[in-house]
Motif scaffolding. Sequence first.
Motif, PDB file in Angstrom:
ATOM      1  N   ASP A 197       4.136   4.639  -3.585  1.00  0.00           N
ATOM      2  CA  ASP A 197       5.565   4.531  -3.287  1.00  0.00           C
ATOM      3  C   ASP A 197       6.181   3.302  -3.942  1.00  0.00           C
ATOM      4  O   ASP A 197       7.340   3.319  -4.366  1.00  0.00           O
ATOM      5  CB  ASP A 197       5.776   4.476  -1.774  1.00  0.00           C
ATOM      6  CG  ASP A 197       5.469   5.795  -1.091  1.00  0.00           C
ATOM      7  OD1 ASP A 197       5.400   6.821  -1.797  1.00  0.00           O
ATOM      8  OD2 ASP A 197       5.276   5.790   0.140  1.00  0.00           O
ATOM      9  N   LYS A 198       5.406   2.227  -4.033  1.00  0.00           N
ATOM     10  CA  LYS A 198       5.943   0.980  -4.582  1.00  0.00           C
ATOM     11  C   LYS A 198       5.766   0.884  -6.093  1.00  0.00           C
ATOM     12  O   LYS A 198       6.661   0.405  -6.802  1.00  0.00           O
ATOM     13  CB  LYS A 198       5.271  -0.224  -3.924  1.00  0.00           C
ATOM     14  CG  LYS A 198       5.805  -1.561  -4.413  1.00  0.00           C
ATOM     15  CD  LYS A 198       5.188  -2.737  -3.676  1.00  0.00           C
ATOM     16  CE  LYS A 198       5.750  -4.060  -4.176  1.00  0.00           C
ATOM     17  NZ  LYS A 198       5.162  -5.228  -3.470  1.00  0.00           N
ATOM     18  N   ILE A 250       0.355  -5.035  -2.721  1.00  0.00           N
ATOM     19  CA  ILE A 250       1.384  -4.552  -1.796  1.00  0.00           C
ATOM     20  C   ILE A 250       1.169  -5.222  -0.447  1.00  0.00           C
ATOM     21  O   ILE A 250       0.049  -5.634  -0.116  1.00  0.00           O
ATOM     22  CB  ILE A 250       1.353  -3.008  -1.646  1.00  0.00           C
ATOM     23  CG1 ILE A 250       0.021  -2.547  -1.038  1.00  0.00           C
ATOM     24  CG2 ILE A 250       1.619  -2.342  -2.979  1.00  0.00           C
ATOM     25  CD1 ILE A 250       0.012  -1.071  -0.668  1.00  0.00           C
TER      26      ILE A 250
END
Length: 280
Positions: A197-198, A250
Amino acid sequence: MAKSLPPLTWFRSFEAAARHLSFTAAAEEIGLTQSAVSQQVKSLELRLRVPLFVRQARGLMLTDDGRRLLPEISAALDALAGAASRFEAGPVENLLTVATSVSVAQWVIAPRLPDFTARHPNIRLRFLSAIWPDDFHSARADVEIRFGSSKQAGRHAEPLHPNNLIALKSPALNGTLDTLPLIEAVGTSSGWRAWSDKLGGHRQPSLFADTYGMALQLAAHGNGVALVSAVLAGHALASGMVERAHPASIPSQEGYFLSIAEPSLAATQFRSWLMEQLPK
């Protein structure tokens, strides 16, 4: 040959969820994520081939099978706790008891421990493996290092840093993050999906472990790329056992937290020493 039983952790998740009629409340009690508790209960239902809960918008309701199972599981867990308590040793003079996960003991404490024993030769140490809140309670430890959210750890617990998640692999393993097998530590809120997602990419992990420490061990032996807590990886990186498979990191929604359960000079010295060893 006796028939194999479902894992004890499945029964613990079911029992806590049945008492609270909530996966979220059960997760808070036993120190797991809500998704991990839900998955363990689902696994138990599949193993027993009966539904144990009716999932409703406002919570859970036990089925008839769930109501029949609950008192038997509660009694069995109480019996196990009682049996273990008879072997618990009381306070021992000059002995510092540290309750922590195997992951922290193996990857954070053990590589650095000779420095502590050299500084404090009069302190004897006992390490107890602890994961569940009940484990910490029965251990009667002087120092506790728990894994979970800051809320689960308690307001007097100190986080161990760095707490970001990094991708690691063996230096002997050729390949990139786009081609190598991915190793997932299950039961945590952040993993390869959060990484994707990042940072992009949507590959699925193919190897699964139930702790960051085990995932790191798999990576160190060349089985793929593990996404693990950076606090565990310091010695492994410094010694060349693993290397970064990607420069990014993350944030992690859970982490490791230290607290002193029984104040003493030895406990304070151990806490100060460990915090000194970790990157600021």
